[in-house]
Design a protein around this motif. Sequence first.
Motif: not given
Length: 574
Positions: A539, A535, A532
Amino acid sequence: MAKFTFKSDTQELRTWLNKRKSSLEQRRLPFESLWKELREYYEPNLGKGLLEGDPEQVASQRDDEKILNTTPRLLLHRMAAGLQSGITNQSRRWFNFAAIDKNLQEYAAVREWLDETAEAVSSVMNRSNVYPALDQTYLHLGQFGTAAGIIYPDDENTVHLRMIDCGNYWLGDDKRGRVTSVLERISMTLDQVVEEFGKGWTPDRILERIKNGKGDERVTVWHLVQKHTRPDLIKDIAKDRKFMSIYWLDGQGRGDHNDGILAIRSFSYNPIIAPRWWTNNSVYGIGCGQLGLGDTKQLQQLEADKLRLVELEVDPPMQAPASMKGTPIETGAGGLSYYGDFQGKGAPVTRLFETRQQIQGLLEAIASTEQRLRQTFYADLFALMINLNMRPKQMTAREVNELSSEKVALLGPILTRLNTDLLNPLVDAVFAIAIEQGLVEEAPPILQGQELKVEYVSSLHVEQAAASRLTGLYKIAEFTGALAQIAPSAVDKLDVDQMVDVAATSLVEFGVVRDDKKVAALRQARHEQEVQMAQAQAQAQQAKQMASAAKDLSQTPVGQGGTALDAILTGGRA
């Protein structure tokens, strides 16, 4: 008062008991002279049972006339304290329970029950007399090489360990050398006899003397504990009971109720605690006291010689010429003596001989003998345990490891025997009593019917494990690390989790190291969190790149007063 009777034929049983007693007494007889000598030179307060006479007078008499130098006596007590602290330290739990089947250890419920059970057994020991009794055990082990005791259920403290003084017990063993019989001689007051066994089992002659105010008079009660091998003779004990216990009064028992037999009892467990320091084809052991007896006797003789020379040094024999015979001489401080003309040479009154050089030699011999005794009683090793963290310089890991290895090399065989003769029977007995009294929770279904074992985690046992098991772990890790410099894939051979489990088994209690399922869940959660985070970072980086690109486009002119960004937004229309 109604009298109770036994199912067994007490006359036949009494005849068998007398023969059993005689057999055990003959077996111990060769050791008694040695034990008497040991108590004279070490700790005379031990082995009072070897002396004849009234028990009260024997207990009060002083028997240390042969002890001029107390070093052996102090070393004995120091060793007992070191063993108590290093093996059965009351301030920390020194044992764990484990399943024989190692696969069961992977279940959290099993490990939790094993830990709670060990804590319950340890709590029973803490509130009983077990630890004071163990202190006496180590003293007897060091001095005589053998100790003996019996552990009972107790209404007040759950268990009671009664250690028996040397001289008041006789031992028997099986074909494997394990102690399976203890004959005990107990001195009891008449009041204590009634309190222990009840009026219905006590002969009338004792009750009559108590009635006449003689309750403090003493009698000898014999007690035999051994495996229940005579169900044909003893019908008051169920056949499935492992050990039997019989009390009877000293003497022939003629005319006494039940032929003098006071009680027939039994145990579901082995109640005998009989450790030996070292054995040599005998049920009785050899201890440090016997190993150092020659040095101890020599030390006392050297001490006597030293005291004699000190006395001669303080008040030496003198010589004077015959012409001074009858002349008064003042030998005190500041004394003044008058005498006639002295025609001789030198001082008129001189020492007959010198003793200072002889004293120095004696002091060196005493110091050498004391040093040998310190080695015999492992004094240097116990001092190392106490002072390891009090040294003036910081010790390296290698120095600590070498010292620990030396300690285990010397005490390792002793620890192994104490595991078998002392710790295993003690923990097993307390565990059995705790179960009988409902102090242990029911085991998990997966563990029911499985055999358990005891693992010891005292400071000395941990050192023993560190010198063997942990040393191996360190070496394989070091060796693999060296190979990894050449071939990095070598580390794939090591199961690091298993190495931690092996080390934890030897060093720490349950709960310190997580089980495999919890570790897998923890690693999975950490992996998901890392994914997570990755990611989110990707992003954020992408958004940053897009913002930068938009800024560049907004600053790039296209056509008549427009920008590249305007062109993109309007579909190419300026």
